[in-house]
Structure formats: C-alpha cells, structure tokens
Design a protein around this motif. Sequence first.
Motif, short mmCIF file in Angstrom:
data_model
loop_
_atom_site.label_atom_id
_atom_site.label_comp_id
_atom_site.label_asym_id
_atom_site.label_seq_id
_atom_site.Cartn_x
_atom_site.Cartn_y
_atom_site.Cartn_z
N MET A 140 0.69 -1.18 0.00
CA MET A 140 0.16 0.11 -0.06
C MET A 140 1.04 1.16 0.10
N VAL A 141 2.00 1.24 0.55
CA VAL A 141 2.78 2.47 0.77
C VAL A 141 3.46 2.67 -0.64
N LYS A 142 3.74 1.52 -1.23
CA LYS A 142 4.39 1.59 -2.62
C LYS A 142 3.41 1.98 -3.64
N LEU A 143 2.04 1.71 -3.56
CA LEU A 143 1.00 2.13 -4.38
C LEU A 143 0.74 3.47 -3.96
N ALA A 144 0.75 3.93 -2.76
CA ALA A 144 0.50 5.38 -2.43
C ALA A 144 1.60 6.57 -3.21
N ARG A 145 2.97 5.83 -3.07
CA ARG A 145 3.77 6.75 -3.89
C ARG A 145 3.35 6.80 -5.32
N THR A 146 3.20 5.69 -6.24
CA THR A 146 2.65 5.58 -7.35
C THR A 146 1.53 6.64 -7.69
N PHE A 147 0.64 6.57 -6.65
CA PHE A 147 -0.48 7.61 -6.92
C PHE A 147 -0.13 8.84 -6.62
N ARG A 148 0.71 9.19 -5.69
CA ARG A 148 1.16 10.60 -5.42
C ARG A 148 1.92 11.20 -6.91
N GLU A 149 2.74 10.32 -7.34
CA GLU A 149 3.07 10.71 -8.52
C GLU A 149 2.20 11.03 -9.91
N GLN A 150 1.15 10.28 -9.81
CA GLN A 150 -0.02 10.43 -10.98
C GLN A 150 -0.99 11.37 -10.25
N LYS A 151 -1.00 11.88 -9.27
CA LYS A 151 -1.98 12.67 -8.61
C LYS A 151 -2.94 13.54 -9.54
N ALA A 152 -2.21 14.34 -10.43
CA ALA A 152 -2.58 15.34 -11.16
C ALA A 152 -3.63 14.37 -12.44
N THR A 153 -3.01 13.17 -13.00
CA THR A 153 -3.86 12.37 -13.68
C THR A 153 -5.14 11.98 -13.17
N ILE A 154 -4.95 11.58 -11.75
CA ILE A 154 -6.14 10.85 -11.09
C ILE A 154 -7.25 11.89 -11.14
N LEU A 155 -6.68 13.08 -10.69
CA LEU A 155 -7.74 14.29 -10.30
C LEU A 155 -8.29 14.72 -11.51
N ARG A 156 -7.53 14.55 -12.69
CA ARG A 156 -8.08 15.08 -13.89
C ARG A 156 -9.50 14.10 -14.56
N TRP A 157 -9.38 12.97 -13.97
CA TRP A 157 -10.56 12.09 -14.36
C TRP A 157 -11.73 12.87 -13.60
N PHE A 158 -11.65 13.22 -12.48
CA PHE A 158 -12.90 13.95 -11.85
C PHE A 158 -13.67 14.84 -12.74
N SER A 159 -12.81 15.66 -13.56
CA SER A 159 -13.51 16.73 -14.54
C SER A 159 -13.74 16.23 -15.86
N THR A 160 -12.96 15.16 -16.42
CA THR A 160 -13.28 14.74 -17.55
C THR A 160 -13.77 13.52 -17.79
N HIS A 161 -13.64 12.80 -16.84
CA HIS A 161 -14.31 11.16 -16.99
C HIS A 161 -13.75 10.37 -18.12
N LEU A 162 -12.61 10.74 -18.30
CA LEU A 162 -11.79 9.84 -19.60
C LEU A 162 -10.72 9.13 -18.87
N SER A 163 -10.41 8.05 -19.54
CA SER A 163 -9.59 7.03 -19.23
C SER A 163 -8.81 6.79 -20.48
N ASN A 164 -7.62 5.76 -20.07
CA ASN A 164 -6.92 5.34 -21.40
C ASN A 164 -7.18 4.13 -21.64
N GLY A 165 -8.74 3.49 -21.34
CA GLY A 165 -8.99 2.33 -21.46
C GLY A 165 -9.31 1.87 -23.12
N LEU A 166 -9.63 2.96 -23.91
CA LEU A 166 -9.88 2.66 -25.32
C LEU A 166 -8.56 2.29 -25.94
N LEU A 167 -7.37 3.10 -25.72
CA LEU A 167 -6.05 2.80 -25.97
C LEU A 167 -5.63 1.51 -25.55
N GLU A 168 -5.84 1.12 -24.22
CA GLU A 168 -5.23 -0.28 -23.72
C GLU A 168 -5.95 -1.39 -24.55
N GLY A 169 -7.35 -1.18 -24.78
CA GLY A 169 -8.03 -2.25 -25.67
C GLY A 169 -7.42 -2.42 -26.98
#
Length: 155
Positions: free
Chosen positions: A93-122
């Motif tokens: 969980m500590v390792k995951l928190a570090r990753t999420f902290r690095e990606q915090k802006a990307t995570i927070l962007r989801w709340f305004s756009t509701h877009l993800s990279n799911g289509l590209l992953e598919g």
Amino acid sequence: MNDAVDAVRRMEQKGTGGLKRTRFLWLKNRGDLNGRERAHLEVLLGHPAYARRGRAHALKEGFRDLFAMKPKEAELNLKQWLHWASHSRLEPMVKLARTFREQKATILRWFSTHLSNGLLEGLNSLFQAARAKARGYRSLNYGILAFYLVGGRFE
C-alpha cells in the motif's frame, strides 16, 4: 489496487493461515457481495489476526469511494487517502501510495473529464494479439493487414 490488496493477503496467509479460498472476498467490490459472502467478510474483518488485511481492505474501499465524489471533495479526500496509505505500514500500500502521489494530477483530471486510457489499452491488446497470431511479418503492409483483420468486426 487489487494487486496491493492481494499482496497483503498473501503475506498474512504465510504468517497466520486461515485465509484459503477467501481471495475474491477481499477483491470484490462491497456492493457485489451476496449475503453469505458479506457475512463471511465481516467475520474476517472483525478477527484480530487479520488486522493488516482489514486495513488493506479499508484502503481499497476508501479509494473506491473517491470516485463518487465531486472534484474538490475528491481532491481533499485523495490527499487524506494518500497520507493514510503512506502511513499504513503495509508495504504494498505504501508503494501504491507513492505511485498514486506521482500520478495525482492524472487521477484528479479524471474527476473533471471522466476519460481514461481504456480505449487505447484495448487497441493495444488487439495489436498484440495480431502480432502474436502472425508470428512475424514479411513487411509492414502485412502487419497492418493483420491489425485490420484482428481489429475489424467481420460478422
């Protein structure tokens, strides 16, 4: 998130035992559990020998709850969640928190756009399937043709 939760479960399984055949109880969303599964999970969460596993489960559910919040509220709660996870003394969980902290802006962007990279992953998985199916191409044109054949919906 589920990988970190499962890593904690595996660590506890080695130490205390008694968690066999409970993997999916811990990984399923709370709302998807039936009555019997929910009761079994509540018993496990209340057991003092599985306190670390219970903390990991609470962290998972707390992060999941963020996605029902408004952007400003989510930003504040994400900050609190990151602090909680960083100080949980659960290494996955500590390792995951570090990753999420690095990606915090990307995570927070989801709340305004509701877009993800799911289509590209598919699309990427389709391209990888085409590459594996072809076992190498003689030219770029054959590779492109294989991508169209795998990615196209021929009915």
